[in-house]
Write a protein that holds these residues in place. Structure first.
Motif, PDB file in Angstrom:
ATOM      1  N   LYS A  15       0.906  -1.222  -0.049  1.00 50.00           N
ATOM      2  CA  LYS A  15      -0.095   0.153  -0.017  1.00 50.00           C
ATOM      3  C   LYS A  15       0.836   1.251  -0.011  1.00 50.00           C
ATOM      4  O   LYS A  15       1.905   1.322   0.715  1.00 50.00           O
ATOM      5  CB  LYS A  15      -0.945  -0.095   1.440  1.00 50.00           C
ATOM      6  N   PRO A  16       0.622   2.021  -0.796  1.00 41.77           N
ATOM      7  CA  PRO A  16       1.544   3.471  -0.811  1.00 41.77           C
ATOM      8  C   PRO A  16       1.143   4.198   0.519  1.00 41.77           C
ATOM      9  O   PRO A  16       0.040   4.096   0.953  1.00 41.77           O
ATOM     10  CB  PRO A  16       0.918   4.164  -2.247  1.00 41.77           C
ATOM     11  N   ARG A  17       2.208   4.889   0.631  1.00 44.59           N
ATOM     12  CA  ARG A  17       1.910   5.769   1.966  1.00 44.59           C
ATOM     13  C   ARG A  17       1.591   7.160   1.654  1.00 44.59           C
ATOM     14  O   ARG A  17       2.253   7.722   0.844  1.00 44.59           O
ATOM     15  CB  ARG A  17       3.185   5.715   3.095  1.00 44.59           C
ATOM     16  N   ASP A  31      10.511  17.562   6.182  1.00 41.64           N
ATOM     17  CA  ASP A  31      10.533  16.548   7.280  1.00 41.64           C
ATOM     18  C   ASP A  31      10.055  15.206   6.770  1.00 41.64           C
ATOM     19  O   ASP A  31      10.646  14.030   7.140  1.00 41.64           O
ATOM     20  CB  ASP A  31      10.026  16.771   8.648  1.00 41.64           C
ATOM     21  N   GLN A  32       8.832  15.179   6.385  1.00 42.13           N
ATOM     22  CA  GLN A  32       8.181  14.169   6.183  1.00 42.13           C
ATOM     23  C   GLN A  32       7.950  13.593   4.929  1.00 42.13           C
ATOM     24  O   GLN A  32       7.578  12.424   4.554  1.00 42.13           O
ATOM     25  CB  GLN A  32       6.615  14.374   6.795  1.00 42.13           C
ATOM     26  N   MET A  33       8.482  14.331   4.115  1.00 42.89           N
ATOM     27  CA  MET A  33       8.519  14.018   2.714  1.00 42.89           C
ATOM     28  C   MET A  33       9.112  12.723   2.358  1.00 42.89           C
ATOM     29  O   MET A  33       8.709  11.830   1.369  1.00 42.89           O
ATOM     30  CB  MET A  33       9.248  15.013   1.603  1.00 42.89           C
ATOM     31  N   ASP A  34      10.328  12.215   2.939  1.00 39.31           N
ATOM     32  CA  ASP A  34      10.969  10.886   2.712  1.00 39.31           C
ATOM     33  C   ASP A  34      10.212   9.897   3.335  1.00 39.31           C
ATOM     34  O   ASP A  34      10.354   8.563   2.925  1.00 39.31           O
ATOM     35  CB  ASP A  34      12.151  10.918   3.452  1.00 39.31           C
ATOM     36  N   VAL A  37      -9.564  25.059  -7.780  1.00 36.67           N
ATOM     37  CA  VAL A  37      -8.318  25.524  -7.259  1.00 36.67           C
ATOM     38  C   VAL A  37      -7.478  24.331  -6.741  1.00 36.67           C
ATOM     39  O   VAL A  37      -6.805  24.411  -5.687  1.00 36.67           O
ATOM     40  CB  VAL A  37      -8.227  26.510  -6.049  1.00 36.67           C
ATOM     41  N   THR A  38      -7.598  23.285  -7.298  1.00 38.37           N
ATOM     42  CA  THR A  38      -6.701  22.308  -7.082  1.00 38.37           C
ATOM     43  C   THR A  38      -5.244  22.075  -7.816  1.00 38.37           C
ATOM     44  O   THR A  38      -5.001  22.572  -8.858  1.00 38.37           O
ATOM     45  CB  THR A  38      -7.140  20.828  -7.618  1.00 38.37           C
ATOM     46  N   THR A  39      -4.389  21.869  -7.004  1.00 44.51           N
ATOM     47  CA  THR A  39      -2.801  21.918  -7.320  1.00 44.51           C
ATOM     48  C   THR A  39      -2.095  20.630  -7.267  1.00 44.51           C
ATOM     49  O   THR A  39      -2.379  19.872  -6.281  1.00 44.51           O
ATOM     50  CB  THR A  39      -1.932  22.961  -6.470  1.00 44.51           C
ATOM     51  N   ALA A  40      -1.419  20.200  -8.427  1.00 46.03           N
ATOM     52  CA  ALA A  40      -0.482  19.134  -8.237  1.00 46.03           C
ATOM     53  C   ALA A  40       0.908  19.490  -8.700  1.00 46.03           C
ATOM     54  O   ALA A  40       1.058  20.536  -9.664  1.00 46.03           O
ATOM     55  CB  ALA A  40      -1.072  18.048  -9.166  1.00 46.03           C
ATOM     56  N   ALA A  41       1.753  19.042  -7.842  1.00 44.85           N
ATOM     57  CA  ALA A  41       3.245  19.518  -8.141  1.00 44.85           C
ATOM     58  C   ALA A  41       4.138  18.314  -8.037  1.00 44.85           C
ATOM     59  O   ALA A  41       3.769  17.497  -7.285  1.00 44.85           O
ATOM     60  CB  ALA A  41       3.704  20.713  -7.272  1.00 44.85           C
ATOM     61  N   ASN A  42       5.189  18.553  -8.578  1.00 44.11           N
ATOM     62  CA  ASN A  42       6.152  17.387  -8.294  1.00 44.11           C
ATOM     63  C   ASN A  42       7.357  17.981  -7.783  1.00 44.11           C
ATOM     64  O   ASN A  42       8.102  18.877  -8.147  1.00 44.11           O
ATOM     65  CB  ASN A  42       6.772  16.743  -9.782  1.00 44.11           C
ATOM     66  N   LEU A  43       7.637  17.289  -6.432  1.00 46.27           N
ATOM     67  CA  LEU A  43       8.883  17.860  -5.698  1.00 46.27           C
ATOM     68  C   LEU A  43       9.999  16.474  -5.687  1.00 46.27           C
ATOM     69  O   LEU A  43       9.749  15.684  -4.982  1.00 46.27           O
ATOM     70  CB  LEU A  43       8.410  17.948  -4.114  1.00 46.27           C
ATOM     71  N   ASN A  44      10.944  17.079  -6.468  1.00 46.22           N
ATOM     72  CA  ASN A  44      12.031  15.942  -6.231  1.00 46.22           C
ATOM     73  C   ASN A  44      11.617  14.665  -6.607  1.00 46.22           C
ATOM     74  O   ASN A  44      12.129  13.686  -6.088  1.00 46.22           O
ATOM     75  CB  ASN A  44      12.788  15.945  -5.132  1.00 46.22           C
ATOM     76  N   GLY A  45      10.702  14.424  -7.709  1.00 44.32           N
ATOM     77  CA  GLY A  45      10.145  13.108  -7.922  1.00 44.32           C
ATOM     78  C   GLY A  45       8.855  12.664  -7.222  1.00 44.32           C
ATOM     79  O   GLY A  45       8.331  11.618  -7.657  1.00 44.32           O
ATOM     80  N   LYS A  46       8.636  13.561  -6.115  1.00 44.27           N
ATOM     81  CA  LYS A  46       7.447  12.712  -5.447  1.00 44.27           C
ATOM     82  C   LYS A  46       6.340  13.907  -5.564  1.00 44.27           C
ATOM     83  O   LYS A  46       6.654  15.133  -5.662  1.00 44.27           O
ATOM     84  CB  LYS A  46       7.698  12.916  -4.138  1.00 44.27           C
ATOM     85  N   MET A  47       5.055  13.228  -5.886  1.00 51.66           N
ATOM     86  CA  MET A  47       4.028  14.149  -6.101  1.00 51.66           C
ATOM     87  C   MET A  47       3.254  14.637  -4.687  1.00 51.66           C
ATOM     88  O   MET A  47       3.370  14.261  -3.688  1.00 51.66           O
ATOM     89  CB  MET A  47       2.655  13.323  -6.554  1.00 51.66           C
ATOM     90  N   LEU A  48       2.972  16.022  -4.731  1.00 51.66           N
ATOM     91  CA  LEU A  48       2.250  16.767  -3.836  1.00 51.66           C
ATOM     92  C   LEU A  48       0.990  17.463  -4.357  1.00 51.66           C
ATOM     93  O   LEU A  48       0.969  17.886  -5.867  1.00 51.66           O
ATOM     94  CB  LEU A  48       3.256  17.819  -3.362  1.00 51.66           C
ATOM     95  N   PHE A  49      -0.031  16.871  -3.549  1.00 55.22           N
ATOM     96  CA  PHE A  49      -1.329  17.702  -3.981  1.00 55.22           C
ATOM     97  C   PHE A  49      -1.800  18.788  -3.054  1.00 55.22           C
ATOM     98  O   PHE A  49      -2.013  18.406  -1.837  1.00 55.22           O
ATOM     99  CB  PHE A  49      -2.397  16.630  -3.893  1.00 55.22           C
TER     100      PHE A  49
END
Ligand code: AMP
Ligand code: MG
Length: 424
Positions: free
Chosen positions: A182-184, A244-247, A289-301
């Protein structure tokens, strides 16, 4: 200065998200813990089912040729030479004139080619049976491989494991089951008006319902939520939490502050983290107003703080990403058609996604909006079992018109994309 945002279409937004998939990973869990998980391998029958010819009834195994001339006037008598319970085998070949008493599930003895049900024989003690009609070869035999043949593909990787698949897994000896991990998914609410769930209401404040709602959506989609609770509208605090938590997570979701007001932090922290914004406005209501971005290869919504908009944003853009990581191609919601149970007369330049309720009237799906149809409404979400899709345009929609809808609770999903929706 308030930035000008360019809305993109829903299907385009989904495509952009899906260009950053998570790679499915496997793990192994005990059989019963695999219920609801996604099967990580194609399941093949490692042996035929049933694995031997067996009796579907309690009766007598016989040689059909012995009964060819049997009739009421000329009954046939067979000698009962033994008995086989389920799980046992008869130790010799049956000869002409013989019968073997057999129980449901027992292996047909060699030499026999039919079973007569208990109900149609007359028993003379335990030694002899009498038959008054002929029995055809192959009568009442469950043949080896009639359920499935050895080597057949019986379930595909990516299938959500339900009781029927548990039966297959048990049949083929899987006490441990390979499933997709399961993805976290990290969930963080931002907003200085937010209280924790256990806190007492104060003037100007509301409780943080979104973080828990999204966490529950994450679970329904088949992933693990990591809830970080809430933070005030404070850029540094949010940045610190996210860095802190992205990893620790595969995807990060924030709710609130995604718009362009003074306290809207999402554009800011994407900037500060050198993220690449895929989109920050979608041509839909609610949830534009939904945003999607890629932070160093990881997705942030960055989902809206409005509960309805947040709910829709998750279902449309985050769920397919999770589904893909669970190894299925059916990453979208199952779609169907129904008729509107209410008027929606106001035209909208953006596609409208109405949280709705599904009823059945005269064999037809009828769709009703659930409660207050405002993006800020939280209470009406409890009723939402479908999204009613009203295409963008210059006209309104009347009761009785046919529209597409998406099922929210369905586990199977669909490969069908938004491109195929009527008049989008
Ligand atoms: P925002 O997206 O921050 O502008 O918030 C839009 C609306 O949603 C405001 O009325 C907020 O108070 C409300 N809201 C924001 N975050 C949450 C949350 N976590 N739970 C419930 N409502 C929220
Ligand atoms: Mg806010």
């Amino acid at each position: 200065m308030v930035e000008k945002r360019q809305p993109i279409q829903i299907d385009e937004a989904i495509n952009k998200v899906m260009q950053h998939p998570l790679s499915p990973k496997e793990e192994s869990v005990p059989l019963l813990e695999s219920v609801g998980r996604s099967l990580a391998v194609n399941l093949y029958a490692t042996h035929s089912v049933p694995p031997f010819n067996r009796s579907p009834y309690d009766g007598f195994a016989i040689k059909s040729e012995d009964t060819v001339h049997a009739s009421r006037d000329l009954p046939v008598f067979l000698k009962v030479v033994g008995e086989i319970g389920a799980g046992f085998v008869f130790n010799r070949t049956v000869r002409n004139g013989e019968a073997v008493r057999i129980m449901t599930g027992a292996k047909i003895p060699d030499g026999c080619d039919a079973v007569v049900m208990l109900e149609i024989v007359r028993e003379h003690g335990s030694e002899q049976i009498e038959l008054v009609r002929s029995i055809k070869a192959n009568d009442n035999i469950s043949f080896k491989g009639e359920d499935t043949k050895e080597g057949a593909l019986i379930s595909k990787a990516g299938t959500s494991i339900h009781p029927g698949i548990i039966a297959q897994l048990a049949t083929f000896g899987y006490s441990e089951v390979p499933v997709f991990r399961k993805p976290r998914i990290g969930v963080l609410a931002t907003g200085s008006e937010l209280l924790d769930v256990h806190q007492k209401l104060e003037p100007g404040k509301i409780r943080n319902s979104n973080a828990y709602m999204v966490a529950a959506q994450v679970m329904r989609a088949g992933a693990v939520p990591i809830v970080y609770g809430k933070l005030p509208d404070d850029l540094e605090a949010c940045l610190a939490m996210i860095t802190d938590q992205m990893d620790d997570v595969d995807v990060m979701i924030t709710t609130g502050g995604a718009s362009v007001g003074d306290y809207d932090l999402v554009p800011e922290f994407i900037n500060r983290l050198h993220g690449k914004t895929l989109f920050n406005k979608v041509a839909m209501r609610p949830g534009s107003v939904t945003t999607a971005a890629n932070l160093n290869g990881k997705m942030l919504f960055g989902l809206s703080g409005n509960p309805g908009a947040c709910y829709v944003g998750f279902e449309l853009f985050v769920k397919p990403l999770i589904r893909k990581a669970l190894g299925t191609e059916q990453i979208h919601h199952a779609k169907s058609k129904g008729v509107l149970g209410a008027d929606f007369l106001k035209p909208n330049p953006f596609t409208r996604i109405i949280r709705g309720r599904l009823e059945e009237e005269n064999g037809q799906h009828v769709l009703f909006p659930s409660g207050l149809d405002k993006s800020g409404s939280v209470i009406s979400l409890a009723e939402a079992e479908v999204f009613i899709i009203l295409p963008a345009g210059t006209r309104g929609f009347e009761r009785g018109m046919e529209v597409d809808f998406l099922l929210l609770e369905d586990q199977k999903g669909s490969e069908e994309t938004w491109k195929t929706f009527s008049k989008l």
